[in-house]
Motif scaffolding. Structure first.
Motif, short mmCIF file in Angstrom:
data_model
loop_
_atom_site.label_atom_id
_atom_site.label_comp_id
_atom_site.label_asym_id
_atom_site.label_seq_id
_atom_site.Cartn_x
_atom_site.Cartn_y
_atom_site.Cartn_z
N GLY A 60 0.19 -11.24 11.52
CA GLY A 60 -1.08 -10.56 11.29
C GLY A 60 -0.95 -9.54 10.18
N THR A 61 -1.95 -8.66 10.10
CA THR A 61 -1.97 -7.62 9.08
C THR A 61 -2.26 -6.28 9.73
OG1 THR A 61 -2.79 -9.19 7.43
CG2 THR A 61 -3.10 -6.86 6.94
N ASP A 62 -1.49 -5.26 9.35
CA ASP A 62 -1.75 -3.87 9.74
C ASP A 62 -2.47 -3.18 8.59
OD1 ASP A 62 -0.52 -3.96 12.24
OD2 ASP A 62 1.44 -3.46 11.40
N TYR A 63 -3.53 -2.45 8.91
CA TYR A 63 -4.30 -1.69 7.94
C TYR A 63 -4.19 -0.21 8.33
CZ TYR A 63 -6.66 -6.20 7.04
OH TYR A 63 -6.95 -7.51 6.75
N ALA A 64 -3.59 0.62 7.49
CA ALA A 64 -3.45 2.05 7.76
C ALA A 64 -4.38 2.81 6.82
CB ALA A 64 -2.01 2.49 7.55
N TRP A 65 -5.21 3.68 7.39
CA TRP A 65 -6.21 4.45 6.64
C TRP A 65 -5.53 5.70 6.10
CZ3 TRP A 65 -11.26 6.39 9.43
CH2 TRP A 65 -12.19 6.84 8.48
N LEU A 66 -5.26 5.72 4.82
CA LEU A 66 -4.46 6.78 4.21
C LEU A 66 -5.19 8.09 4.05
CD1 LEU A 66 -2.66 4.74 1.41
CD2 LEU A 66 -1.85 5.28 3.72
N ASN A 67 -6.48 8.06 3.72
CA ASN A 67 -7.21 9.30 3.49
C ASN A 67 -8.25 9.57 4.58
OD1 ASN A 67 -8.91 7.24 2.58
ND2 ASN A 67 -9.75 8.45 0.90
N GLY A 68 -8.06 8.96 5.73
CA GLY A 68 -8.96 9.21 6.86
C GLY A 68 -8.61 10.53 7.53
N PRO A 69 -9.39 10.93 8.52
CA PRO A 69 -9.17 12.21 9.18
C PRO A 69 -7.93 12.26 10.06
CG PRO A 69 -10.96 11.02 10.21
CD PRO A 69 -10.58 10.24 9.00
N ASP A 70 -7.36 11.12 10.39
CA ASP A 70 -6.18 11.05 11.25
C ASP A 70 -5.15 10.15 10.58
OD1 ASP A 70 -4.36 10.99 13.33
OD2 ASP A 70 -5.69 9.98 14.74
N VAL A 96 -11.35 0.97 -0.87
CA VAL A 96 -12.57 0.29 -0.42
C VAL A 96 -13.63 1.36 -0.23
CG1 VAL A 96 -13.64 -1.15 1.34
CG2 VAL A 96 -11.26 -1.55 0.69
N ASP A 97 -14.57 1.39 -1.14
CA ASP A 97 -15.67 2.36 -1.07
C ASP A 97 -15.16 3.80 -0.97
OD1 ASP A 97 -17.34 0.10 -1.09
OD2 ASP A 97 -17.34 0.00 1.09
N GLY A 98 -14.09 4.10 -1.70
CA GLY A 98 -13.53 5.46 -1.70
C GLY A 98 -12.55 5.75 -0.60
N GLU A 99 -12.31 4.81 0.29
CA GLU A 99 -11.35 4.99 1.38
C GLU A 99 -10.10 4.18 1.05
OE1 GLU A 99 -11.92 7.22 3.58
OE2 GLU A 99 -14.04 7.48 3.08
N LEU A 100 -8.94 4.82 1.19
CA LEU A 100 -7.68 4.18 0.85
C LEU A 100 -6.98 3.62 2.08
CD1 LEU A 100 -6.28 6.81 -1.67
CD2 LEU A 100 -7.45 4.66 -2.19
N PHE A 101 -6.56 2.39 1.99
CA PHE A 101 -5.85 1.71 3.07
C PHE A 101 -4.60 1.05 2.51
CE2 PHE A 101 -9.95 2.11 4.99
CZ PHE A 101 -9.74 2.08 6.35
N THR A 102 -3.52 1.14 3.27
CA THR A 102 -2.34 0.33 2.98
C THR A 102 -2.40 -0.86 3.91
OG1 THR A 102 -0.98 2.19 2.30
CG2 THR A 102 0.18 0.25 3.03
N ILE A 103 -2.19 -2.03 3.36
CA ILE A 103 -2.14 -3.23 4.19
C ILE A 103 -0.75 -3.84 4.07
CG2 ILE A 103 -4.61 -3.64 4.01
CD1 ILE A 103 -4.03 -5.90 2.08
N ARG A 104 -0.26 -4.33 5.19
CA ARG A 104 1.04 -4.98 5.20
C ARG A 104 1.08 -5.99 6.33
NH1 ARG A 104 2.27 -0.04 7.74
NH2 ARG A 104 3.30 -0.36 9.73
N ALA A 105 1.89 -7.00 6.14
CA ALA A 105 2.07 -8.02 7.17
C ALA A 105 2.82 -7.40 8.35
CB ALA A 105 2.86 -9.20 6.61
N ASP A 106 2.45 -7.85 9.56
CA ASP A 106 3.21 -7.42 10.73
C ASP A 106 4.12 -8.56 11.18
OD1 ASP A 106 1.76 -9.19 12.34
OD2 ASP A 106 0.48 -7.64 13.17
N GLU A 107 4.90 -8.28 12.19
CA GLU A 107 5.89 -9.27 12.64
C GLU A 107 5.28 -10.42 13.45
OE1 GLU A 107 6.03 -5.88 15.68
OE2 GLU A 107 5.77 -6.06 13.55
N PHE A 108 3.97 -10.36 13.70
CA PHE A 108 3.31 -11.39 14.50
C PHE A 108 2.42 -12.31 13.68
CE2 PHE A 108 3.84 -7.57 17.18
CZ PHE A 108 4.81 -8.07 18.03
#
Length: 93
Positions: free
Chosen positions: A44-54, A30-42
């Motif tokens: 919902g959706t978890d979004y993890a920022w793969l190429n962010g600073p943390d 998304v606009d050069g930022e990489l995120f992994t998205i996956r369903a959570d156990e509730f």
């Protein structure tokens, strides 16, 4: 999805997936930022920022039944718009 009554984003460190990333996980650019998205156990959706600073920093949205790709992209853009460019985190963190 802010402003339309959609679910609020909840920032923080996404829990590490147990075991390998499965077929239900998707990586989005998304606009050069990489995120992994996956369903959570509730339901919902978890979004993890793969190429962010943390690595592993991200957010969750719940509930997210049957979100379209465009809705996931909108959630990520809403999150990125709130990130402090100096710290790489939301101001509240």
């Amino acid at each position: 999805m802010s402003g339309d009554g959609g679910p609020p984003a909840v920032p923080g460190r996404c829990p590490a997936p147990e075991g390998p990333v499965d077929a239900a996980s998707v990586t989005l650019d998304v606009d050069g930022e990489l995120f992994t998205i996956r369903a959570d156990e509730f339901g919902g959706t978890d979004y993890a920022w793969l190429n962010g600073p943390d690595p592993g920093y991200g957010f969750g949205v719940s509930p997210t039944p049957d979100l379209s790709l465009d809705e996931h992209v909108a959630n990520i853009r809403d999150f990125l718009a709130q990130v402090d460019p100096v710290t790489g985190h939301l101001e509240d963190d």
